[in-house]
Design a protein around this motif. Structure first.
Motif, PDB file in Angstrom:
ATOM      1  N   ARG A  43       0.803  -1.232   0.000  1.00  0.00           N
ATOM      2  CA  ARG A  43       0.000   0.000   0.000  1.00  0.00           C
ATOM      3  C   ARG A  43       0.829   1.273   0.000  1.00  0.00           C
ATOM      4  O   ARG A  43       0.504   2.235  -0.697  1.00  0.00           O
ATOM      5  CB  ARG A  43      -0.940   0.014   1.213  1.00  0.00           C
ATOM      6  N   HIS A  44       1.897   1.294   0.766  1.00  0.00           N
ATOM      7  CA  HIS A  44       2.706   2.517   0.849  1.00  0.00           C
ATOM      8  C   HIS A  44       3.364   2.850  -0.489  1.00  0.00           C
ATOM      9  O   HIS A  44       3.402   4.010  -0.901  1.00  0.00           O
ATOM     10  CB  HIS A  44       3.765   2.404   1.947  1.00  0.00           C
ATOM     11  N   TYR A  70       4.552 -12.404   2.361  1.00  0.00           N
ATOM     12  CA  TYR A  70       5.091 -13.690   2.822  1.00  0.00           C
ATOM     13  C   TYR A  70       5.821 -14.402   1.683  1.00  0.00           C
ATOM     14  O   TYR A  70       6.939 -14.895   1.858  1.00  0.00           O
ATOM     15  CB  TYR A  70       3.955 -14.562   3.376  1.00  0.00           C
ATOM     16  N   ALA A  71       5.208 -14.444   0.504  1.00  0.00           N
ATOM     17  CA  ALA A  71       5.832 -15.102  -0.649  1.00  0.00           C
ATOM     18  C   ALA A  71       7.145 -14.415  -1.015  1.00  0.00           C
ATOM     19  O   ALA A  71       8.142 -15.087  -1.327  1.00  0.00           O
ATOM     20  CB  ALA A  71       4.877 -15.102  -1.833  1.00  0.00           C
ATOM     21  N   LEU A  72       7.149 -13.089  -0.992  1.00  0.00           N
ATOM     22  CA  LEU A  72       8.368 -12.349  -1.307  1.00  0.00           C
ATOM     23  C   LEU A  72       9.451 -12.626  -0.267  1.00  0.00           C
ATOM     24  O   LEU A  72      10.614 -12.865  -0.613  1.00  0.00           O
ATOM     25  CB  LEU A  72       8.083 -10.847  -1.384  1.00  0.00           C
ATOM     26  N   LEU A  88      15.338  -8.968   5.170  1.00  0.00           N
ATOM     27  CA  LEU A  88      13.949  -9.182   4.765  1.00  0.00           C
ATOM     28  C   LEU A  88      13.100  -7.954   5.053  1.00  0.00           C
ATOM     29  O   LEU A  88      12.253  -7.569   4.235  1.00  0.00           O
ATOM     30  CB  LEU A  88      13.359 -10.409   5.469  1.00  0.00           C
ATOM     31  N   SER A  89      13.316  -7.335   6.200  1.00  0.00           N
ATOM     32  CA  SER A  89      12.558  -6.128   6.540  1.00  0.00           C
ATOM     33  C   SER A  89      12.832  -5.025   5.528  1.00  0.00           C
ATOM     34  O   SER A  89      11.909  -4.328   5.086  1.00  0.00           O
ATOM     35  CB  SER A  89      12.928  -5.632   7.941  1.00  0.00           C
ATOM     36  N   GLY A 106      10.117  -3.417   3.042  1.00  0.00           N
ATOM     37  CA  GLY A 106       9.930  -1.978   3.190  1.00  0.00           C
ATOM     38  C   GLY A 106      10.088  -1.255   1.861  1.00  0.00           C
ATOM     39  O   GLY A 106       9.314  -0.351   1.534  1.00  0.00           O
ATOM     40  N   ARG A 107      11.078  -1.670   1.074  1.00  0.00           N
ATOM     41  CA  ARG A 107      11.285  -1.049  -0.243  1.00  0.00           C
ATOM     42  C   ARG A 107      10.126  -1.347  -1.184  1.00  0.00           C
ATOM     43  O   ARG A 107       9.854  -0.568  -2.095  1.00  0.00           O
ATOM     44  CB  ARG A 107      12.611  -1.506  -0.853  1.00  0.00           C
ATOM     45  N   ARG A 108       9.441  -2.442  -0.972  1.00  0.00           N
ATOM     46  CA  ARG A 108       8.279  -2.780  -1.799  1.00  0.00           C
ATOM     47  C   ARG A 108       7.012  -2.088  -1.306  1.00  0.00           C
ATOM     48  O   ARG A 108       5.959  -2.228  -1.903  1.00  0.00           O
ATOM     49  CB  ARG A 108       8.035  -4.292  -1.803  1.00  0.00           C
ATOM     50  N   GLY A 109       7.109  -1.372  -0.195  1.00  0.00           N
ATOM     51  CA  GLY A 109       5.982  -0.563   0.260  1.00  0.00           C
ATOM     52  C   GLY A 109       5.011  -1.239   1.195  1.00  0.00           C
ATOM     53  O   GLY A 109       3.866  -0.803   1.317  1.00  0.00           O
ATOM     54  N   TYR A 110       5.449  -2.274   1.880  1.00  0.00           N
ATOM     55  CA  TYR A 110       4.550  -2.927   2.836  1.00  0.00           C
ATOM     56  C   TYR A 110       4.551  -2.164   4.151  1.00  0.00           C
ATOM     57  O   TYR A 110       5.574  -1.605   4.561  1.00  0.00           O
ATOM     58  CB  TYR A 110       4.978  -4.387   3.055  1.00  0.00           C
ATOM     59  N   PRO A 111       3.410  -2.140   4.837  1.00  0.00           N
ATOM     60  CA  PRO A 111       3.332  -1.425   6.116  1.00  0.00           C
ATOM     61  C   PRO A 111       4.171  -2.111   7.196  1.00  0.00           C
ATOM     62  O   PRO A 111       4.362  -3.330   7.149  1.00  0.00           O
ATOM     63  CB  PRO A 111       1.844  -1.479   6.477  1.00  0.00           C
TER      64      PRO A 111
END
Length: 175
Positions: free
Chosen positions: A86-87, A120-122, A147-148, A152-157
């Motif tokens: 979303r981000h 999760y898959a990523l 992993l974080s 984070g770079r993919r825009g997950y909260p």
């Protein structure tokens, strides 16, 4: 701005190049565009303000630009095919000139469970350490940071990142 050259006989501007309307249709042929994105692209191609304004009016008359539809399609496509959270999607839509209320409405279509499954898959794909390596506290912390950062770079909260990374590392450790 592109200035139209006068014809040799002095009868007015030379329109030998493509019109703004033609350029707009070619841009829409490649993919949907937001209003702001279309306007920016036409200006960047050197069309005058009057040409851009007339073309934007004509695009509106033909209902070829719809920021709401564009935002919903962008969110659906980028979330499903690019694994964006979303981000990241909010940032992308804002750079395309989409209003905040339209962005919020489009982002509400993302199912939180789908977003978590994508994350999760990523994370599973990005986790390069095996169970034995994750027994070492320092390597486990390194895996957590990597992993974080990737999520984070993919825009997950942040709440999704924390839960998913812990789950993926625990699953790998427990085999």
């Amino acid at each position: 701005m592109r200035k139209a050259a006068d014809t040799a006989d002095g009868s007015g501007p030379d329109r030998s190049g493509p019109s703004a309307w033609d350029a707009a249709l070619r841009l829409l042929g490649a993919r949907a565009r937001s209003r702001q994105e279309m306007q920016d692209r036409l200006v960047a191609r050197g069309f005058t303000a009057d040409e851009v304004s007339a073309t934007m009016t004509r695009l509106d008359e033909w209902k070829l630009l719809d920021d709401e539809e564009f935002a919903h399609e962008w969110v659906r496509s980028r979330h499903a095919n690019s694994g964006r959270g979303r981000h990241a999607l909010r940032r992308e839509l804002r750079t395309k000139g989409i209003a905040d209320d339209i962005v919020a409405d489009a982002l509400e279509t993302i199912d939180p469970e789908d977003e978590r499954q994508n994350a999760y898959a990523l994370a599973e794909k990005k986790l390069t350490f095996d169970a034995d390596e994750l027994a070492d506290r320092a390597l486990r912390a390194k895996a957590y940071r990597r992993l974080s950062g990737a999520l984070g770079r993919r825009g997950y909260p942040p709440d999704v990142i924390t839960a998913v990374v812990k789950d993926v590392i625990a699953a790998r450790r427990n085999g």
